[in-house]
Design a protein around this motif. Structure first.
Motif, PDB file in Angstrom:
ATOM      1  N   TYR A 396      59.346 -70.646  19.542  1.00 39.71           N
ATOM      2  CA  TYR A 396      59.054 -71.843  20.033  1.00 39.71           C
ATOM      3  C   TYR A 396      57.920 -72.565  19.216  1.00 39.71           C
ATOM      4  CZ  TYR A 396      57.395 -75.319  23.520  1.00 39.71           C
ATOM      5  OH  TYR A 396      56.993 -76.584  24.120  1.00 39.71           O
ATOM      6  N   SER A 397      58.297 -73.863  18.507  1.00 45.72           N
ATOM      7  CA  SER A 397      57.531 -74.333  17.411  1.00 45.72           C
ATOM      8  C   SER A 397      57.274 -75.681  17.899  1.00 45.72           C
ATOM      9  CB  SER A 397      58.536 -74.422  16.121  1.00 45.72           C
ATOM     10  OG  SER A 397      58.704 -73.075  15.893  1.00 45.72           O
ATOM     11  N   PRO A 398      56.104 -76.081  17.162  1.00 43.57           N
ATOM     12  CA  PRO A 398      55.703 -77.498  17.472  1.00 43.57           C
ATOM     13  C   PRO A 398      56.804 -78.606  16.708  1.00 43.57           C
ATOM     14  CG  PRO A 398      54.448 -76.578  15.500  1.00 43.57           C
ATOM     15  CD  PRO A 398      55.296 -75.566  16.202  1.00 43.57           C
ATOM     16  N   GLY A 399      56.711 -80.025  17.293  1.00 42.16           N
ATOM     17  CA  GLY A 399      57.777 -80.809  16.668  1.00 42.16           C
ATOM     18  C   GLY A 399      58.911 -80.875  17.389  1.00 42.16           C
ATOM     19  N   ALA A 400      59.901 -81.830  16.867  1.00 40.80           N
ATOM     20  CA  ALA A 400      61.097 -82.156  17.754  1.00 40.80           C
ATOM     21  C   ALA A 400      62.028 -81.013  17.594  1.00 40.80           C
ATOM     22  CB  ALA A 400      61.484 -83.668  17.303  1.00 40.80           C
ATOM     23  N   PHE A 401      62.261 -80.407  16.492  1.00 39.42           N
ATOM     24  CA  PHE A 401      63.189 -79.376  16.158  1.00 39.42           C
ATOM     25  C   PHE A 401      62.967 -78.007  16.364  1.00 39.42           C
ATOM     26  CE2 PHE A 401      64.157 -83.210  13.771  1.00 39.42           C
ATOM     27  CZ  PHE A 401      65.020 -83.811  14.363  1.00 39.42           C
ATOM     28  N   GLN A 402      63.519 -77.300  17.156  1.00 42.18           N
ATOM     29  CA  GLN A 402      63.480 -75.847  17.208  1.00 42.18           C
ATOM     30  C   GLN A 402      64.253 -74.914  16.448  1.00 42.18           C
ATOM     31  OE1 GLN A 402      60.722 -74.754  19.182  1.00 42.18           O
ATOM     32  NE2 GLN A 402      60.474 -76.950  19.075  1.00 42.18           N
ATOM     33  N   VAL A 403      65.643 -75.476  16.149  1.00 42.45           N
ATOM     34  CA  VAL A 403      66.518 -74.813  15.494  1.00 42.45           C
ATOM     35  C   VAL A 403      66.870 -75.361  13.943  1.00 42.45           C
ATOM     36  CG1 VAL A 403      69.158 -74.367  15.442  1.00 42.45           C
ATOM     37  CG2 VAL A 403      67.802 -74.411  17.452  1.00 42.45           C
TER      38      VAL A 403
END
Length: 403
Positions: A396-403
């Motif tokens: 789980y990362s910051p920003g709009a994109f995880q993949v």
């Protein structure tokens, strides 16, 4: 919005396999893709079909609008329908392109002096139509003018209009926009917008693309409730004012969006809230897991607050531009990260995914839920105008994109 899956989001027998998967995916994420269902389907019946196009007895959209009965599906043959403007008043209508795209260049024509389509029916759906070149004498023409009722726009495109969509101030209207393209807008004087939603009950925007503005905003909404999830609002080489604005407040859940301000912007703010005051009983702004990119050479402002909200939360956002995000006792603000353009895969091509191996991967925190709606992204925007599932177990990362 409840975290449970209501019956109305289950696939109907009229769905194709891709549509069925999309509906189940969104339902699993706690998002109701269809906040209403046509009465005929709700009662388990079949929908009468009216075929429209050059190879059918009903050849024009204007004729179809005059002949359509409530509860009908209009299957519109692919092709161009120049100047074929129409007013739709019936409830439970579905307009669907068949065999390819349906393109409607206005060519100077307009319905009621308002735009290409004027709609006032309840539970209307428009799918696969392109609205091009709406212009009217008062210079406020719209590809679609929503006057009353409820409307779903799915896989529609808006190009070179004075306004892409313009929705009236009516507190009973609900509007769902899914996988639509708004832009480029016709050159304007600051009063035209890629999408302008009046003071309606609820706006939901999913997997859509707003771009290349001209003096007005990419998305402006006065709705009481706003769910803005997994979209791309990138002015690119345009001259938009705000990329996203809530001028009279309301409940705004803004999650998983890419929002980019162009170097040639006419306003140095990306997002605005309550610039005209607070007109709704509930006023909250939740900015969660967005990627905010400011390309203005002099630097801009990520968020302009006209009035304090009842709740203001900024969590798990990535920001490029000025390293200024003022804190204050009126806001919950944490796990937001300033980055350079080299943090992204290819910022010049608007690929704002974090580079593989970025130290920010896995550094987001669970932002919780609002009214049962989880604000941890289960999907992400996929260009153009699509959605991609975030697999279980993804860091789980910051920003709009995880993949």
């Amino acid at each position: 919005m409840s975290g449970t899956v209501p019956d109305r989001v289950l696939p109907s027998p009229h769905d194709d396999p891709a549509s069925r998967r999309r509906r189940l995916l969104l339902a699993g994420a706690g998002l109701s893709l269809t906040p209403w269902m046509p009465a005929a389907l709700a009662q388990g019946g079949s929908r009468p079909v009216l075929k429209v196009g050059r190879d059918h007895p009903v050849k024009t959209l204007a004729a179809a609008a005059a002949q359509a009965k409530p509860g009908m599906t209009l299957e519109i043959q692919a092709g161009e329908y120049p100047g074929d403007v129409a007013v739709w008043t019936q409830d439970d209508l579905t307009l669907k392109a068949v065999g390819g795209r349906v393109r409607i260049p206005a060519n100077g024509a307009h319905a009621q002096g308002k735009g290409i389509f004027v709609t006032s029916g309840k539970r209307m759906t428009i799918e696969g139509l392109d609205f091009i070149g709406a212009k009217v004498p008062d210079r406020n023409g719209a590809g679609v003018r929503l006057e009353r009722g409820s409307l779903t726009l799915r896989d529609c495109r808006f190009q070179d209009n004075e306004n892409g969509l313009l929705a009236a101030n009516d507190g009973s209207i609900e509007l769902l926009i899914e996988s639509c393209d708004f832009g480029a807008i016709a050159p304007g004087d600051g009063h035209t917008h890629n999408c302008y939603v009046g003071a309606i009950a609820k706006l939901t925007v999913l997997g859509s693309y707003f771009h290349h503005g001209s003096s007005g905003h990419l998305l402006k909404t006065r709705a009481a409730v706003n769910h803005i999830f997994y979209n791309r609002l990138t002015d690119e080489t345009g001259r938009a004012s705000f990329e996203l604005e809530f001028p009279i407040g309301g409940l705004a859940l803004v999650m998983g969006n890419v929002i980019q301000q162009s170097p040639t912007t006419e306003n140095f703010h990306l997002i605005g809230y309550a610039g005209e005051g607070l007109s709704h009983p509930r006023n909250e702004l939740h900015l969660i897991n967005n990627t905010l990119v400011d390309r203005r050479p002099q630097g801009g402002v990520y968020l302009r607050m006209g009035r304090p909200a009842q709740a203001l939360r900024l969590i798990n956002n990535l920001l490029h531009g000025k390293q200024e995000l003022p804190a204050g006792p009126d806001r919950e603000q944490h796990h937001n990260y300033f980055v350079g353009l080299d943090a992204f895969v290819d910022a010049d091509r608007y690929d704002f995914r974090l580079r593989p191996g970025s130290p920010l991967i896995g550094r987001a925190v669970d932002p919780g839920a609002v009214d049962g709606q989880s604000l941890r992204p289960a999907m992400q925007y996929q260009h153009p105008c699509g959605l991609k599932e975030v697999p279980a177990g993804t860091a789980y990362s910051p920003g709009a994109f995880q993949v």
